[in-house]
Design a protein around this motif. Structure first.
Motif: not given
Length: 179
Positions: A118-132
């Motif tokens: 929802g913003g501008n700029g880099f947003g790092g990795a953050c997959p759901p826990i246990g999602h592989g």
């Protein structure tokens, strides 16, 4: 004659066969480091965009665009982590940390579009826990236009569609992350 014409059909693809994208911070097929992990949604990383470098763009390139996308995110269309367009044709690299939301570290004239965060700029990795293990596809596009004219609130999918529509060629790699 038919054989000659068939050979010509491959020329557009060959024109950008040497176009490559690399990163010293997030090498192809590697696991992203904590530096490239988001801060928020239960993640506590550095949220720092990796250094990226490209070369071998096709003739006629007027500008570049960069898209970082996670197709494995559990939302329709995946998750867009970073979009930058209108990168001048003379620029062939972005340094570590270029993705700050103020835009102060991208090249003059470049635009960081809205991401899935929802913003501008880099947003790092953050997959759901246990999602592989998720794939993080870094793609640089060589564009046939100097400036893409997009609405400030254009969705990530709208931005990518416009970028792809103006593309002369693309280069990319995939890195991975899971929690």
């Amino acid at each position: 004659m038919k054989r000659y014409l068939a050979m010509l059909a491959f020329l557009p693809a060959l024109a950008w066969a040497d176009f490559t994208l690399t990163s010293s911070d997030a090498p192809a097929e590697s696991t992203l480091s904590d530096k490239q992990v988001y801060i928020g949604y239960g993640c506590n990383g550095g949220n720092t965009s990796p250094a990226l470098k490209w070369q071998g763009a096709p003739a006629g390139t007027q500008s570049y665009a960069l898209v970082l996308h996670d197709p494995d995110a559990p939302v329709a269309g995946g998750w867009y982590h970073w979009i930058v367009y209108n990168i001048p044709a003379g620029v062939t690299a972005l340094p570590t940390g270029a993705g700050v939301s103020t835009g102060a570290k991208v090249p003059k004239g470049a635009v960081q579009g809205l991401t899935s965060f929802g913003g501008n700029g880099f947003g790092g990795a953050c997959p759901p826990i246990g999602h592989g293990r998720h794939r993080y596809n870094f793609v640089v596009y060589a564009l046939k236009v100097k400036q893409l004219k997009l609405a400030e609130d254009a969705s990530p999918a709208e931005q990518e569609k416009a970028i792809q529509g103006a593309s002369l060629g693309q280069a990319g790699f995939t890195a991975y992350y899971q929690r």
